[in-house]
Write an enzyme that holds these catalytic residues in place. Sequence first.
Site, PDB file in Angstrom:
ATOM      1  N   GLU A  98       0.826  -1.215   0.000  1.00  0.00           N
ATOM      2  CA  GLU A  98       0.000   0.000   0.000  1.00  0.00           C
ATOM      3  C   GLU A  98       0.859   1.264   0.000  1.00  0.00           C
ATOM      4  O   GLU A  98       0.573   2.245   0.670  1.00  0.00           O
ATOM      5  CB  GLU A  98      -0.981   0.002   1.177  1.00  0.00           C
ATOM      6  N   GLN A 100      17.426  12.760  -3.943  1.00  0.00           N
ATOM      7  CA  GLN A 100      16.682  11.929  -2.993  1.00  0.00           C
ATOM      8  C   GLN A 100      17.335  11.847  -1.619  1.00  0.00           C
ATOM      9  O   GLN A 100      16.636  11.629  -0.620  1.00  0.00           O
ATOM     10  CB  GLN A 100      16.457  10.536  -3.578  1.00  0.00           C
TER      11      GLN A 100
END
Length: 641
Positions: free
Chosen positions: A449, A549
């Site tokens: 998820e 990142q």
Amino acid sequence: MLRFSTFLTKNHSCWVMMQKSGHGLSLRAYAASSAQPAPKSSTENARETKKEKKAFVTNSFVMNLFNGQLKSDQVFPFPEVLNQEQQETLQMLTDPTAKFFEEVNDPLKNDLIEKVEDNTMEGLREMGAFGMQVPQDLGGVGLNNTQYARLVEVVGKHDLGVGITLGAHQSIGFKGILLYGNEAQKKKYLPPLASGELIAAYCLTEPESGSDAASIKTRAVLSEDETHYILNGGKIWISNGGLAEIFTVFAKTPVKIPSGEVKEKITAFIVERGFGGVTNGPPEKKMGIKASNTAEVHFEDVKVPVENVLGEVGEGFKVAMNILNNGRFGMAAALSGTMRFAIEKATEHAVNRTQFGNKISTYGSIQEKLARMAMAHYITESMAYMVSGNMDRGFVDFQLEAAISKIYASEAAWFVVDEAIQILGGMGFMRDTGLERVLRDLRIFRIFEGANDILRLFVALTGLQYAGGHLKELQKAMKNPAANLGLILDEGAKRMKRVVGLNNGSFLTPYVHSDLAESASKVNKTIEQFGVSVENLLMKYGKNIVHEQFLLNRLANSAIDIYSMVTVLSRASRSLQQHLSSAEYEHNLTSVICSEGYERVQLNLNSLKTSEKLKNFEKMSKISQDLCKHGGLVQQHPLGF
């Protein structure tokens, strides 16, 4: 097997009497017995529509955090959305649900046989556990998000395998029908799904498409007579994949855009196994959540009627993401229950185990473990009910808060259960204690998820995009200062206050209890510093920030810490104001959480600009490249062979 009472009554006082007399009340009985509200007048509907529009344009606390601003309405005061009747009713649903999991469900056996026992599944159907948020007129229980979170917490305390079976069914499996289904789709599918007669699954992930959902290969092509789509493709790691009769499937479809060009866009479909051409592989062998069914699902020339398009053609990506956003708060609620179980096991052992002549609960090492476990749980629980409460209050911008709650809860639960095993020592490693199963079950929560790594980037980039829009607005205003003097002066005043430090402590003062003033001052400083850091990153990197990142992760971690601190400040302030018996305990939790959170935010924000840290990021990037180039470790073995 335990059977819950199915008393049907429309009188709330009868419910209270039943509770006092010791009788339980099933979820289904509650749904059947709830009085229907009177129809709303046109004036009331108009007010609600206006309120919804206002909520829609209100950006959330975390979103505004990226502008260095405090948007207080979603964090202060801590949401209390249940009235007394709802609270009493929820309590009457909570007790029999807990009793069912204690007396009927056997998590160790479910784990061993790698499925949820049939009598447990049947008991869950009888309770109405498969349709907790389905409206009552469509056969469900009709719980709001906060009520649902509380019952999910009970499930999470006892068996995450069962929790995944239930969650994959209703939190994501048919959630799309609740959110985007038209009236006909809801009437057809929701009643049998709510009863558990039919099980649902959410089909998005593919072998070449995990976190990059837009890269799916499954395709659906409209038939020549335009009555149905022909669906072909395959999905992997689908929870309930081998059990489901109804699937929410995402596939690429040819869509003509306004320019006349045809592009491949994702569309969501409601697919029945009964359409034919739907098959599944055997249950996957997994590290944890073995009781939940996970399987590949294949679609071969499946004829899906055009009326089974969910939402609009080509809008499937939005459907997929909103389903996940709307379900993530449930994960934090479930894992707060899991953490509660582990903490109870650890404290019971600590107060009873004697080593070196003393109870181990008297040793500082154990005390620190228990305290940190309690802090992690307090944050997780507070986030879960902050997000669910705001959803029930009508706020629609909560995607960043939901993502943060998922990230934090999944990592905190792993920490708490791991520490509980450490406190129990060898006993914690044993199967019968139950913690080793829970630890295995927990590992997936940081992956599915929305993998936490991707969600961190989602939090950072979504917030940066919002802040970048604000900067563009200011830059545009500067081109015509006479016409935009108010905006420019307002922004200038804000920046001046940052420079001279006039804002320190002032934002939170009206909302936070005076006993927590010192903690509030620290949090306010982090809010100010966070906004400045965001602005500096955008000025330095512009659109190229998407490639940084190392920096994005630290920015996201800062946002997570700030939201954690504000959430517990809000909850603890309420406890102090209401003079709850746990107020002093919560005060202590919050003070330490804010003190240590402040230090972490300072460290993370400083790393965004410190030359030594930036050089370290470059070196780590090079180390990683060397590893990949050599297919593993590069250094010579110390023995030379």
